[in-house]
Design an enzyme around this catalytic site. Structure first.
Site, mmCIF file in Angstrom:
data_model
loop_
_atom_site.group_PDB
_atom_site.id
_atom_site.type_symbol
_atom_site.label_atom_id
_atom_site.label_comp_id
_atom_site.label_asym_id
_atom_site.label_seq_id
_atom_site.Cartn_x
_atom_site.Cartn_y
_atom_site.Cartn_z
ATOM 1 C CG ASN A 19 -1.759 1.220 1.367
ATOM 2 O OD1 ASN A 19 -1.836 2.021 0.424
ATOM 3 N ND2 ASN A 19 -2.410 1.398 2.509
ATOM 4 C CE LYS A 21 -0.363 3.454 4.623
ATOM 5 N NZ LYS A 21 -0.396 3.580 6.055
ATOM 6 C CG HIS A 108 -6.182 2.010 4.856
ATOM 7 N ND1 HIS A 108 -5.792 2.941 5.777
ATOM 8 C CD2 HIS A 108 -5.159 1.133 4.736
ATOM 9 C CE1 HIS A 108 -4.567 2.647 6.201
ATOM 10 N NE2 HIS A 108 -4.161 1.553 5.581
ATOM 11 C CD GLU A 110 -3.313 5.658 6.536
ATOM 12 O OE1 GLU A 110 -3.219 5.724 5.302
ATOM 13 O OE2 GLU A 110 -2.422 5.155 7.259
ATOM 14 C CD GLU A 180 -4.017 -2.477 7.019
ATOM 15 O OE1 GLU A 180 -2.857 -2.672 6.676
ATOM 16 O OE2 GLU A 180 -4.634 -1.443 6.745
ATOM 17 N N GLY A 186 1.928 1.844 10.927
ATOM 18 C CA GLY A 186 2.991 2.843 10.933
ATOM 19 C C GLY A 186 3.622 3.088 12.295
ATOM 20 C CB SER A 225 4.216 -2.344 12.242
ATOM 21 O OG SER A 225 3.899 -0.991 12.529
HETATM 22 P P1 PGA Z 1 2.341 0.015 7.693
HETATM 23 O O1 PGA Z 1 0.951 0.378 6.961
HETATM 24 O O2 PGA Z 1 2.825 -1.290 7.107
HETATM 25 O O3 PGA Z 1 3.248 1.169 7.351
HETATM 26 O O4 PGA Z 1 2.061 -0.106 9.142
HETATM 27 C C1 PGA Z 1 0.001 -0.618 6.675
HETATM 28 C C2 PGA Z 1 -1.211 0.009 6.021
HETATM 29 O O5 PGA Z 1 -1.552 1.144 6.328
HETATM 30 O O6 PGA Z 1 -1.870 -0.649 5.203
#
Ligand code: PGA
Length: 264
Positions: A19, A21, A108, A110, A180, A186, A225
Site C-alpha cells: 500500500n 498511500k 482502510h 485512514e 489491520e 505505521g 507494521s
Molecule cells: P504500515 O501500513 O505497514 O506502514 O504499518 C500498513 C497500512 O496502512 O496498510
C-alpha cells in the site's frame, strides 16, 4: 528460479499487497518495479503480489509491469461508490479498470478516520467494486482505545457484517479481508502472531455465518507494521493468508525481501 508458492495445503491464495498511500511519482514507481524485475521474473504466480498505487501512477505502472512481463497486479486505494456522476474530484471503479487496476483497497482506517467513511459507505463501495470486476480488499481493525476497552471483537463483527451487507452471497466473486489494527499501522508495534491468528479465526467464523462454506476460500490478510523481520512469522500461521504492507513496500529491496521471506 524464485518461486512464491501458496502455503501448502491451503484452500486460499496468499496475498502480498503493498500500500503505497500518497507516495511515488511515475518515474519513482517505474524505477521500483524495474528494480524488482530480476527478482520477480521467476515468480510462478501462485502468490498474488499487488501494489496499491496512487491513481496517477496506475496506468504507467501497469504498462511497465506488462512490458516486463512481471506477475504483479496493480490496484487502487479507494474509489467512489457510483459508476459515474457529478462528483467533482472523485473516481469510479470502472475508471480504475480502464487504467488497468485489478483490485482496490476499501475501508482502510485512514479512509475511515480521516475521511469519515462509514460501514454503509464502504458497503456501497464494495458492491460497486465487485460490479466493476475489481477485487475488493476490505480493511477492518480496532483503534488503541477500542482495544483497551475490550471492544475489538464486537467492532470487527460489526465492521464485517455492515461492510458486506450488500454482498448477499459470494458466488464466484472474490473478496479479501484485511485485518489491520489501527494502533499497529505505521507504529512499529504489532499484535503477536497468535493474537492475529485468533482474530482471523474469529473473522472467518463471521464470514461462515454469512456465506457458509464459501468463507473457507476468503483470504484474510494482516496489515500493520509488517517488515522483513516479522513477515514470515505472520505468513506461517494457518489463518494468516497474506500481508498488507505500508511503509516497507515503498523500498523495492524490503518489499522483495518480504516476498522471499513469505515464500516456501
Ligand atoms: P504500515 O501500513 O505497514 O506502514 O504499518 C500498513 C497500512 O496502512 O496498510
Amino acid at each position: 528460479m524464485t518461486s512464491f508458492s501458496n502455503k501448502q495445503g491451503s484452500l486460499r491464495r496468499f496475498y502480498a499487497i503493498g500500500n503505497w498511500k500518497m507516495y511515488k511519482t511515475i518515474p519513482e514507481a517505474e524505477n521500483f518495479v524495474d528494480q524488482l524485475a530480476d527478482f520477480l521474473a521467476g515468480n510462478e504466480n501462485s502468490m498474488y503480489v499487488g501494489i496499491a498505487a496512487p491513481y496517477t501512477v496506475i496506468y504507467d505502472l501497469n504498462m511497465e509491469v506488462q512490458d516486463l512481463e512481471l506477475p504483479i497486479f496493480i490496484g487502487a486505494q479507494n474509489m467512489h461508490e457510483s459508476h459515474e456522476g457529478a462528483y467533482t474530484g472523485e473516481i469510479a471503479g470502472s475508471m480504475l479498470v480502464d487504467v488497468g487496476a485489478s483490485f482496490v483497497i476499501l475501508g482502510h482506517s485512514e479512509r475511515r478516520l480521516i475521511f469519515h467513511e462509514s460501514n454503509d459507505l464502504i458497503a456501497a463501495k464494495v458492491k460497486s467494486a465487485l460490479d466493476c470486476g475489481l477485487l475488493p480488499i476490505l480493511c477492518i481493525g480496532e483503534t488503541k482505545e477500542q482495544k483497551e476497552k475490550g471492544e475489538t471483537i464486537s467492532l470487527l463483527k460489526k465492521q464485517i457484517e455492515e461492510s458486506l451487507q450488500l454482498v448477499p452471497s459470494l458466488k464466484d466473486k472474490e473478496i479479501v479481508l484485511a485485518y489491520e489494527p489501527v494502533w499497529a499501522i505505521g507504529s512499529g508495534k504489532t499484535p503477536t502472531v497468535n493474537e492475529v491468528q485468533e482474530i482471523h479465526v474469529f473473522c472467518r467464523e463471521i464470514l461462515r455465518k454469512l456465506y457458509g462454506e464459501k468463507a473457507e476460500k476468503v483470504s484474510i490478510i494482516y496489515g500493520g507494521s509488517v517488515n522483513t523481520d516479522n513477515a514470515r512469522t505472520f505468513a506461517e500461521k494457518s489463518d494468516i493468508d497474506g500481508l498488507l504492507i505500508g511503509g516497507a513496500s515503498l523500498i523495492s529491496e524490503s518489499f522483495y525481501n518480504i516476498l522471499i521471506n513469505c515464500s516456501k
